[in-house]
Design an enzyme around this catalytic site. Sequence first.
Site, PDB file in Angstrom:
ATOM      1  N   GLU A   1       0.851  -0.667   0.013  1.00  0.00           N
ATOM      2  CA  GLU A   1       0.155  -0.182   0.155  1.00  0.00           C
ATOM      3  C   GLU A   1       0.773   1.008  -0.310  1.00  0.00           C
ATOM      4  OE1 GLU A   1      -2.697   1.229  -0.439  1.00  0.00           O
ATOM      5  OE2 GLU A   1      -3.741  -1.075  -0.985  1.00  0.00           O
TER       6      GLU A   1
ATOM      7  N   CYS B   1     -14.094   0.488 -11.537  1.00  0.00           N
ATOM      8  CA  CYS B   1     -14.023   2.421 -12.472  1.00  0.00           C
ATOM      9  C   CYS B   1     -12.664   2.742 -12.008  1.00  0.00           C
ATOM     10  CB  CYS B   1     -15.119   2.439 -10.570  1.00  0.00           C
ATOM     11  SG  CYS B   1     -15.514   4.160 -10.697  1.00  0.00           S
TER      12      CYS B   1
ATOM     13  N   CYS C   1     -18.801   0.595 -16.651  1.00  0.00           N
ATOM     14  CA  CYS C   1     -20.144   0.735 -16.153  1.00  0.00           C
ATOM     15  C   CYS C   1     -20.709  -0.756 -16.559  1.00  0.00           C
ATOM     16  CB  CYS C   1     -20.734   1.622 -16.188  1.00  0.00           C
ATOM     17  SG  CYS C   1     -19.948   3.029 -15.628  1.00  0.00           S
TER      18      CYS C   1
ATOM     19  N   CYS D   1     -19.787  -3.623 -13.769  1.00  0.00           N
ATOM     20  CA  CYS D   1     -19.208  -2.964 -12.706  1.00  0.00           C
ATOM     21  C   CYS D   1     -20.380  -3.749 -11.424  1.00  0.00           C
ATOM     22  CB  CYS D   1     -19.887  -1.774 -12.549  1.00  0.00           C
ATOM     23  SG  CYS D   1     -19.731  -1.646 -10.837  1.00  0.00           S
TER      24      CYS D   1
ATOM     25  N   CYS E   1     -25.092   2.818  -8.242  1.00  0.00           N
ATOM     26  CA  CYS E   1     -24.446   3.908  -7.922  1.00  0.00           C
ATOM     27  C   CYS E   1     -25.497   4.875  -8.811  1.00  0.00           C
ATOM     28  CB  CYS E   1     -23.813   3.257  -9.705  1.00  0.00           C
ATOM     29  SG  CYS E   1     -22.785   4.533 -10.235  1.00  0.00           S
TER      30      CYS E   1
HETATM   31 FE1  SF4 Z   1     -18.218   3.089 -11.140  1.00  0.00          FE
HETATM   32 FE2  SF4 Z   1     -21.229   3.409 -10.835  1.00  0.00          FE
HETATM   33 FE3  SF4 Z   1     -19.683   2.842 -13.792  1.00  0.00          FE
HETATM   34 FE4  SF4 Z   1     -19.482   1.606 -11.007  1.00  0.00          FE
HETATM   35  S1  SF4 Z   1     -21.423   1.275 -12.487  1.00  0.00           S
HETATM   36  S2  SF4 Z   1     -18.162   1.937 -12.781  1.00  0.00           S
HETATM   37  S3  SF4 Z   1     -19.903   2.662  -9.318  1.00  0.00           S
HETATM   38  S4  SF4 Z   1     -19.777   5.000 -12.637  1.00  0.00           S
END
Ligand code: SF4
Length: 486
Positions: free
Chosen positions: A85, A240, A247, A250, A256
């Site tokens: 990290e 993201c 998206c 995701c 979101c």
């Molecule tokens: Fe990011 Fe929202 Fe797209 Fe998921 S849906 S990649 S959290 S912007």
Amino acid sequence: RRRSSSSLRGRAKRARRSVEVPGSGRAGGSVGCPPPGAPAPPPAPHLFSDPAEIEALRGNLLAWYDRCKRDLPWRTLVRGVWVSEIMLQQTQVATVIDYYNRWMQKWPTLQALAQASLEEVNELWAGLGYYSRGKRLQEAARKVRWCWGVGGVSKALCSLWVGAGSHLPCLAGAASCWHKATGVVDGNVIRVLCRLRCIGADSSSPPVIDRLWDMANTLVDRSRPGDFNQALMELGATVCVPKAPLCGECPVKQHCRARRRVSGEGAVPDVEDCGKCVGGCPLCPPATEPWDSSLGVTNFPRKAAKKQPRVVKTATCVLERRGCHGAPEYLIVQRPNSGLLAGLWEFPSLLLAQGLQEEKQQEALADHLQAWMGWPVAAGDLQLIGEVVHIFSHIHQTYVVYSLPLDGDVTLDPASSPSRWVTEEEFHASAVSTAMKKVLGDTWAFPSFPLGSSPQPLSPSTPSSGHRLLRDGTFHVWDHRRAVLR
Ligand code: SF4
């Protein structure tokens, strides 16, 4: 990314806050007007206040993580998460892996790291940048060892703060490894959370960072905190992402609000609906920079404009002599143990005053060398090689490079800064910065070319990690042709 000590203390305090239960208190309270005098809660569109939604998000994210996480060498080791990290701050995973493996091989235990010298740490860290991170890691190892003896895990954990510096995620990440249900907020998490909850105010401002910590603490999975935190960071690093988030793939897309706003699925309150009680929402984009539909979800997060880097010019001299087998040797000196590039080695250098003419620069450097070596150095003997530009995070540094070949043996006053003669191989194995490697590369590439006479002029706009600016204003590549020119 330096912060004042009071800011650091503030962040440490926030990290130690107990996790709040959704639906109660600051992190998940109601969205009505607060009683007079009480601090206003953040407006509902920026909160996670539904326990069922939080559970669903945790489940979706962890299932995705179990399926898709990258195979990274530091996943399974508490100490590995901590070291990685710190290395990953401002640095890509691909760059870090080699440094991480060498680090863990060289110091397989905290005890071994605690016993290392700063010189060894700097040598291994050379080229990774932000050198104070390595030093802090080593200081932290020493402190952890001590704290472990007197206060157990939690005290040792707090001492990681030394290593984390301004990078609190390291502390929180390590806390998660020890099964503390503490959230994580790093650059990737900031991006994900700002998008999930349409936070468009300056994401580096303390009030927004406070809210993000609250949110991360609210969301963190109680039974798998370490995995949850890793998953959130992984999501920001692989799905993201800053410019073109995926998206469609995701795992938390249904939670979101930025995506919902772009796709028009379901209602997302407008800015005007936020913060009616207090006359403006502290988490929405500022009125001067409203939602830009061409940016889609990448409207979030936003940062205040970066400060312009400080412009600095330094004269540096490559002093060269023939070693015992005729191979060239170079003189390097050690920088002070605090400040920029602390403890690293460099060619003798002198910070130049603004606007100093070239002739005066040369004279100033000759005086500096003379005072340091204890014998006369004529300005005319210094051969101008060119300029090397190196960008640090907050400094635009230009090195004006000179060379000075020396005959015979040269002894240096032991009372002056630590110094030593090194061969090319030793130079590269030493704790020297990338900028100094560029300087030596430049000197090698043009050992005897008269200024302005090199072939293949290069446009200044051509991307190159090292270039030579000639007196006539043209640039020349040094690294690609080095082997031919030597
Ligand atoms: Fe990011 Fe929202 Fe797209 Fe998921 S849906 S990649 S959290 S912007």
